[in-house]
Structure formats: structure tokens, C-alpha cells
Design an enzyme around this catalytic site. Structure first.
Site, mmCIF file in Angstrom:
data_model
loop_
_atom_site.group_PDB
_atom_site.id
_atom_site.type_symbol
_atom_site.label_atom_id
_atom_site.label_comp_id
_atom_site.label_asym_id
_atom_site.label_seq_id
_atom_site.Cartn_x
_atom_site.Cartn_y
_atom_site.Cartn_z
ATOM 1 N N GLU A 67 -13.915 -42.042 18.534
ATOM 2 C CA GLU A 67 -14.274 -42.255 17.356
ATOM 3 C C GLU A 67 -13.403 -43.514 16.499
ATOM 4 O OE1 GLU A 67 -15.726 -39.266 14.522
ATOM 5 O OE2 GLU A 67 -14.618 -40.794 13.068
ATOM 6 N N ARG A 122 -21.986 -42.209 13.553
ATOM 7 C CA ARG A 122 -20.791 -43.172 13.416
ATOM 8 C C ARG A 122 -21.102 -44.493 13.872
ATOM 9 N NH1 ARG A 122 -20.316 -39.716 10.698
ATOM 10 N NH2 ARG A 122 -19.278 -37.820 10.928
ATOM 11 N N SER A 152 -10.545 -37.593 12.845
ATOM 12 C CA SER A 152 -11.033 -37.312 14.374
ATOM 13 C C SER A 152 -10.786 -38.418 15.199
ATOM 14 C CB SER A 152 -12.295 -36.681 14.172
ATOM 15 O OG SER A 152 -12.445 -35.528 13.305
HETATM 16 C C1 LIG Z 1 -7.328 -37.453 7.117
HETATM 17 C C2 LIG Z 1 -8.644 -38.261 7.588
HETATM 18 C C3 LIG Z 1 -9.627 -37.831 7.381
HETATM 19 C C4 LIG Z 1 -11.195 -38.174 7.693
HETATM 20 N N1 LIG Z 1 -12.158 -37.405 7.468
HETATM 21 C C5 LIG Z 1 -13.227 -38.269 8.070
HETATM 22 C C6 LIG Z 1 -14.751 -37.491 7.578
HETATM 23 O O1 LIG Z 1 -14.525 -36.190 7.263
HETATM 24 N N2 LIG Z 1 -15.923 -38.184 7.916
HETATM 25 C C7 LIG Z 1 -15.805 -39.391 8.802
HETATM 26 O O2 LIG Z 1 -16.698 -39.898 8.955
HETATM 27 N N3 LIG Z 1 -14.425 -40.092 8.527
HETATM 28 C C8 LIG Z 1 -13.591 -39.495 8.392
HETATM 29 N N4 LIG Z 1 -12.114 -40.182 8.861
HETATM 30 C C9 LIG Z 1 -12.079 -41.412 9.285
HETATM 31 C C10 LIG Z 1 -12.239 -42.817 8.422
HETATM 32 O O3 LIG Z 1 -11.918 -42.360 6.731
HETATM 33 C C11 LIG Z 1 -13.741 -43.306 8.120
HETATM 34 O O4 LIG Z 1 -14.033 -43.654 9.443
HETATM 35 C C12 LIG Z 1 -13.730 -44.418 7.155
HETATM 36 O O5 LIG Z 1 -15.197 -44.703 6.943
HETATM 37 C C13 LIG Z 1 -13.211 -45.615 7.796
HETATM 38 O O6 LIG Z 1 -13.093 -46.560 6.617
HETATM 39 P P1 LIG Z 1 -11.481 -47.629 6.535
HETATM 40 O O7 LIG Z 1 -12.071 -48.500 5.399
HETATM 41 O O8 LIG Z 1 -10.494 -46.783 6.602
HETATM 42 O O9 LIG Z 1 -11.839 -48.377 7.651
HETATM 43 P P2 LIG Z 1 -10.822 -49.086 8.648
HETATM 44 O O10 LIG Z 1 -10.155 -48.148 9.324
HETATM 45 O O11 LIG Z 1 -10.144 -50.045 7.880
HETATM 46 O O12 LIG Z 1 -11.760 -49.759 9.650
HETATM 47 C C14 LIG Z 1 -12.460 -49.224 10.411
HETATM 48 C C15 LIG Z 1 -13.354 -50.235 11.237
HETATM 49 O O13 LIG Z 1 -14.501 -50.735 9.967
HETATM 50 C C16 LIG Z 1 -14.202 -52.142 10.041
HETATM 51 N N5 LIG Z 1 -14.445 -52.288 8.522
HETATM 52 C C17 LIG Z 1 -13.657 -51.897 7.613
HETATM 53 N N6 LIG Z 1 -13.996 -52.424 6.552
HETATM 54 C C18 LIG Z 1 -15.101 -53.291 6.800
HETATM 55 C C19 LIG Z 1 -15.871 -54.284 6.055
HETATM 56 N N7 LIG Z 1 -15.832 -54.283 4.618
HETATM 57 N N8 LIG Z 1 -16.818 -54.900 6.893
HETATM 58 C C20 LIG Z 1 -16.886 -54.822 8.071
HETATM 59 N N9 LIG Z 1 -16.093 -54.105 8.988
HETATM 60 C C21 LIG Z 1 -15.253 -53.412 8.208
HETATM 61 C C22 LIG Z 1 -13.035 -52.328 10.639
HETATM 62 O O14 LIG Z 1 -12.823 -53.605 11.360
HETATM 63 C C23 LIG Z 1 -13.023 -51.143 11.621
HETATM 64 O O15 LIG Z 1 -13.528 -51.614 13.240
HETATM 65 C C24 LIG Z 1 -11.055 -39.371 8.319
HETATM 66 C C25 LIG Z 1 -9.951 -40.240 8.540
HETATM 67 C C26 LIG Z 1 -8.669 -39.546 7.976
HETATM 68 C C27 LIG Z 1 -7.308 -40.198 8.411
#
Ligand SMILES: Cc1cc2nc3c(=O)[nH]c(=O)nc-3n(C[C@H](O)[C@H](O)[C@H](O)COP(=O)(O)OP(=O)(O)OC[C@H]3O[C@@H](n4cnc5c(N)ncnc54)[C@H](O)[C@@H]3O)c2cc1C
Length: 309
Positions: A299, A179, A229
Site C-alpha cells: 500500500e 486505496r 499499514s
Molecule cells: C500511524 C499511521 C496510521 C495510518 N492509518 C491509516 C488509516 O487508518 N487509513 C488509511 O487509509 N491510511 C492510513 N495511513 C496511511 C496514510 O496516512 C494515508 O495513506 C494518507 O492518506 C497519506 O496522506 P499523506 O498526505 O501523508 O500522503 P504522502 O505520504 O505525502 O503521499 C502519499 C501519496 O500521495 C501523493 N500525494 C500527496 N499529496 C498529494 C497531492 N496534494 N496531490 C497529488 N498527490 C499527492 C504522493 O505523491 C504519494 O504518492 C496511516 C499512516 C500512519 C503512519
């Protein structure tokens, strides 16, 4: 101070990028999976890499804070919102394939990239078929599930640094770990990522995806807003198991509760706020520390300003 300067900033931004991609005082609730969060002073969703670059450069030169947003699935935005500029990358959502490599814009859903790989009979991204993040967020977090992670399949990422310079980072330069990635420490913004996969059998790929989807749907409270999580896996333990053993499932603060279905999740069951999330997180950390002497590290990212009294 930013408020007094707001008109000038808006004028500058409007000269730099298309007007229609700029929103002022935009509520961020609608962009987060937890359905919480205050307003952004400026919310910009560029469709072109050059526009991202222009805005980042401008923000750097004028000392304006800039926050990157993907699909909002791993983030809690505080109720006072975000000062400065919020850059959403979601419009950069192209997905292109050549041989066994898929190049995707940072705003593409990693689920869609996983499906594209399946359609092309490429194996390696099945693990991502239920992760609700964008490509950029997945690289930032080195997202992973069921034994796979971004680190296993990523070839390179194109990013922009804090000053606005575009760079291409190799697999090793991305320093992907549990992560974690260099994107976090360097405050880079991801523009696109390339994934190198392996030719496989479409039926077998689909079978794995079906199995993972079933496992996810049976264990996770996908019917409620959440941020996945909440805590990282503590060495030698599982966060969910500790929370369950501490009898915290169903514990509620305001409108947010520890999921009864999966103790590692906190669900927004009744118009919960970011403050509710933060208070519930603190409570769970405190109880688990007292009962098991284990420190739970978050996380999920918590960003933005608390509500002013
Ligand atoms: C129901 C559910 C299930 C999930 N299951 C998993 C799983 O199985 N495994 C897992 O690892 N995660 C899981 N997650 C967490 C999440 O989906 C991941 O961490 C995902 O990678 C976050 O991506 P996002 O685009 O939504 O990021 P955001 O929530 O929009 O941002 C997260 C972080 O990334 C940064 N960020 C986003 N895009 C960029 C970019 N283009 N450049 C630089 N920084 C950026 C943001 O500034 C922030 O700090 C889950 C979440 C939910 C709600």
C-alpha cells in the site's frame, strides 16, 4: 544531467515563485513519517495555487520530474533522494465551511478537517480522526478506516494536470476505489477538496471519535516512526494476520522491524533507512508467499533513487 542544469533551473524558479519557498538539496527525512529518505534537488512549498501551477507548467515544458508530497505518512523515500522538483502541498492548509460542506486545501491535515466537522456538528468524517495524512494524500489514496472512506464524503476536488491546467473533478470523475483514485493514474496534483457532510449531534460525533482513537491507540505502534499499514488487504485475508501467522513479528532488518504490536506495521526502531524498509518488505512478501501462497501488494508508495555505490 540535471546537476549541470541546476543553476539555470534555480534561476528560472526564483523568477517564477517567491525565493523563500525554494530549498536546494533539501533532506527529505524530516518530511516523512518513517524518518527515512535522501535529498531533493529542489524542494518547493507554495502558499498559492498559482505558484503550484507555474511550477508544474515549467517542469512539464522543461521535462523536469516533479514529485508531490503531502504529510509523508504513506511514503518511503529512497536513501538516494529525489531528482528534480519535490512540491510540498502542506502550506495550502486552509479549511472553510459553508452549511454542510467543508472545503479544505490539499495541505490541511485530514484530522483537522475531521475535527472541524465535529465542531460544526457535521457527521461523516469521524473515520478520519486518526489518519495522519493531508487532504491531498487522503484523496490520492482514497484513505479509509473503520468502515469509512474518502469516497463516502467527497464532493469534488480541484486539481492540476501534468501540463499545468486546472480542472475540477466530480465525485465520479475521481474514480475512487480501495486505496486508489484517478489522481494516481493521471499524475494530477490535488489543490483542494470539498466534503459534503450531514448535520448530526456533536456529542455523538465526539463519542465515535473517542472510540476510534482508543481502538487505534491500543492496536497501533504510534510511539514509533512508521508508514501505517505497509500492505493492501489481500482478497479474502488480512495482511497483518498472515504476517503474524508467519511468525514474522519482531523480525528486523537494520533498524526497521515488523511491529510486535501490529504485524501490518513496520517501525523504524533504530535509525533505519529506506533500504532497510525495502529489504524487510521483500522478506515479508517472500515468506508469506512461501507459507500461504498469498501475494502481498504494497500500500505504501516507494519513490526516489537508491543510494549510489
Ligand atoms: C500511524 C499511521 C496510521 C495510518 N492509518 C491509516 C488509516 O487508518 N487509513 C488509511 O487509509 N491510511 C492510513 N495511513 C496511511 C496514510 O496516512 C494515508 O495513506 C494518507 O492518506 C497519506 O496522506 P499523506 O498526505 O501523508 O500522503 P504522502 O505520504 O505525502 O503521499 C502519499 C501519496 O500521495 C501523493 N500525494 C500527496 N499529496 C498529494 C497531492 N496534494 N496531490 C497529488 N498527490 C499527492 C504522493 O505523491 C504519494 O504518492 C496511516 C499512516 C500512519 C503512519
Amino acid at each position: 544531467m540535471l546537476h549541470r542544469m541546476s543553476t539555470n533551473i534555480l534561476q528560472d524558479l526564483e523568477q517564477m515563485v517567491p525565493k523563500e519557498i525554494i530549498k536546494v538539496n533539501e533532506p527529505l527525512k524530516k518530511y516523512t513519517y518513517t524518518e527515512t529518505g535522501g535529498i531533493a534537488d529542489f524542494y518547493i512549498s507554495p502558499k498559492r495555487y498559482e505558484d503550484v501551477q507555474q511550477v508544474v507548467k515549467y517542469a512539464y515544458e522543461h521535462d523536469i520530474p516533479v514529485t508531490y508530497l503531502g504529510n509523508g505518512s504513506n511514503i518511503i523515500i529512497r536513501d538516494g533522494g529525489i531528482r528534480g522538483i519535490v512540491l510540498s502541498l502542506l502550506e495550502l492548509n486552509h479549511i472553510q465551511a459553508a452549511d454542510a460542506t467543508i472545503v479544505a486545501g490539499s495541505g490541511a491535515a485530514i484530522i483537522d478537517v475531521s475535527r472541524k466537522a465535529r465542531d460544526l456538528s457535521l457527521t461523516g468524517l469521524e473515520f478520519a480522526c486518526g489518519i495522519p495524512g493531508s487532504v491531498g494524500g487522503a484523496v490520492y489514496m482514497n484513505a479509509g478506516a473503520y468502515g469509512g472512506e474518502i469516497k463516502d464524503v467527497i464532493d469534488y476536488a480541484r486539481v492540476i494536470d501534468e501540463k499545468g491546467d486546472m480542472l475540477q473533478l466530480t465525485h465520479n470523475e475521481l474514480a475512487l476505489d480501495y486505496r486508489n483514485s484517478i489522481i494516481q493514474s493521471e499524475h494530477y496534483v490535488v489543490l483542494e477538496a470539498a466534503f459534503t457532510l450531514t448535520p448530526g449531534k456533536q456529542e455523538a460525533i465526539q463519542e465515535v471519535m473517542d472510540d476510534l482513537t482508543e481502538r487505534r491507540e491500543s492496536k497501533q505502534p504510534l510511539e514509533y516512526p512508521s508508514c501505517g499499514s505497509v500492505f493492501r488487504r489481500p482478497p479474502g485475508h488480512f495482511a497483518g494476520k498472515l504476517i503474524q501467522d508467519a511468525e514474522l513479528q519482531g523480525h528486523r532488518v537494520g533498524g526497521v522491524e515488523v511491529s510486535k504490536k501490529h504485524a501490518g506495521f513496520m517501525v523504524n526502531v533504530d535509525h533505519g533507512t529506506a533500504t532497510d524498509y525495502e529489504n524487510l518488505i521483500k522478506h515479508v512478501q517472500q515468506v508469506v508467499k512461501e507459507k500461504f501462497d498469498v501475494t502481498l501488494e504494497r500500500e505504501v508508495r516507494i519513490i526516489g533513487e537508491p543510494l549510489e555505490d
